[in-house]
Design an enzyme around this catalytic site. Sequence first.
Site, PDB file in Angstrom:
ATOM      1  N   ARG A 164      -3.166 -10.097   5.075  1.00 34.07           N
ATOM      2  CA  ARG A 164      -3.673 -10.185   3.700  1.00 34.07           C
ATOM      3  C   ARG A 164      -2.592  -9.626   2.785  1.00 34.07           C
ATOM      4  NH1 ARG A 164      -6.454  -6.591   0.276  1.00 34.07           N
ATOM      5  NH2 ARG A 164      -8.044  -7.557  -1.091  1.00 34.07           N
ATOM      6  N   LYS A 193       0.820  -1.212   0.000  1.00 31.10           N
ATOM      7  CA  LYS A 193       0.000   0.000   0.000  1.00 31.10           C
ATOM      8  C   LYS A 193       0.859   1.270   0.000  1.00 31.10           C
ATOM      9  CE  LYS A 193      -4.297  -1.933   1.737  1.00 31.10           C
ATOM     10  NZ  LYS A 193      -5.345  -1.924   2.785  1.00 31.10           N
TER      11      LYS A 193
END
Length: 397
Positions: free
Chosen positions: A374, A339
């Site tokens: 995740r 991210k």
Amino acid sequence: MLLKVNREGLEAALASIGAHADSLPIFAHKAEIIPFKLLGVRTPAANIIKQEMLAVGGDAVTPVGAVTCAAKYVDILLLGTLKHYKVLLKKLAQMPYFGIPQAAIDLEMALTPQKLCTTLADGRVLTYEKMCVMGILNVTPDSFYEGSRVPAMEELVERAGRMLAAGAGVLDIGGESARPGSDRVDGEEERRRVVPAIAALRKAYPDAVISIDTYRADTAEAAITAGADIINDISAMEADPRMADVVVTTKAPIILMHMRGTPKNMQQNCEYKDVVQEVAVYLAQRAQLLRERGVSADKIILDPGICFAKNVEQNLLLMRDLKALTSFGYPVLLAASRKSTLGAVLGGVPAEQRLEGTIATSLQAIYAGAQMVRVHDVEENVRAIRTLEAILRGSAE
């Protein structure tokens, strides 16, 4: 000469000096200061708890002016060992006033060892003796990391197989990008993408655990019918209130993630006084809505929502203080893979160059006591995670 001993090495240190084996639990209760923050305590109760904590040898911090009860409710920070808390709880049990019993209940729950698990609708159980790794498979044309996009069915099945072979405990299938600024697709298009994908994965890998990444109740229902096991809702049931009905009727577990607004506008909603506390309280409240409808704790997983309505500093604080989410009795998922915050930390590198940063977040999840991560890169993260777990156990087994 003086050697420092960490908490994980305490048992070996006791054995090395010839201590009696029965003494280990006694010393374990004294080996670590555990900070707890009690929220919204009536001020008279906070003053009493502080004095009792000091009396047992621990410490407590209350706001300036708490002693005069100028405010009706305050937060209180407790600092003590497990031994201190056990004695404190015995004292609080004799004080049925000022809301002290509820504070004692919260404290006792946080101190009680819990073997967390997730029970699927078909009765299979995910246990978390080791960190569970969720692999990301996006049947989208526009997810922020190009490497996660798998539009072709044959490639999807093949890549899922590689993830499972590498140690993925869950496969997460998404049909709509939730990157900042992204536009929504309609529900029909989302279902057109994900339902055949889930059906194909279920046929190819009958024993796999499959998660559907959606905030739409209709999509969740269709996905579960096609073979999905877990609902991964980035809106924590805010976008579609009927999602709670789906959880109740299907008995599928749900991941509740924190977000403000929508992916289109969420980065305009990053104002917090205390991001860690506000995210934790919000998720506990969303979970409580399900508990009030009879949903058990083994059907709920919490996700702080890294990069969803948070800036770089707020994301880093949430990852640093991820432990704050682990006191509610639910498994915790960290989803930070590749991210933008990692890109910022690493000097502005693109998503394709954020693997090492991702692995660092997975290792932090272990230290924080989370149960699942995740990630896009299953094999690399599994290898790093299993190595750290072995180090902390002091054993390769």
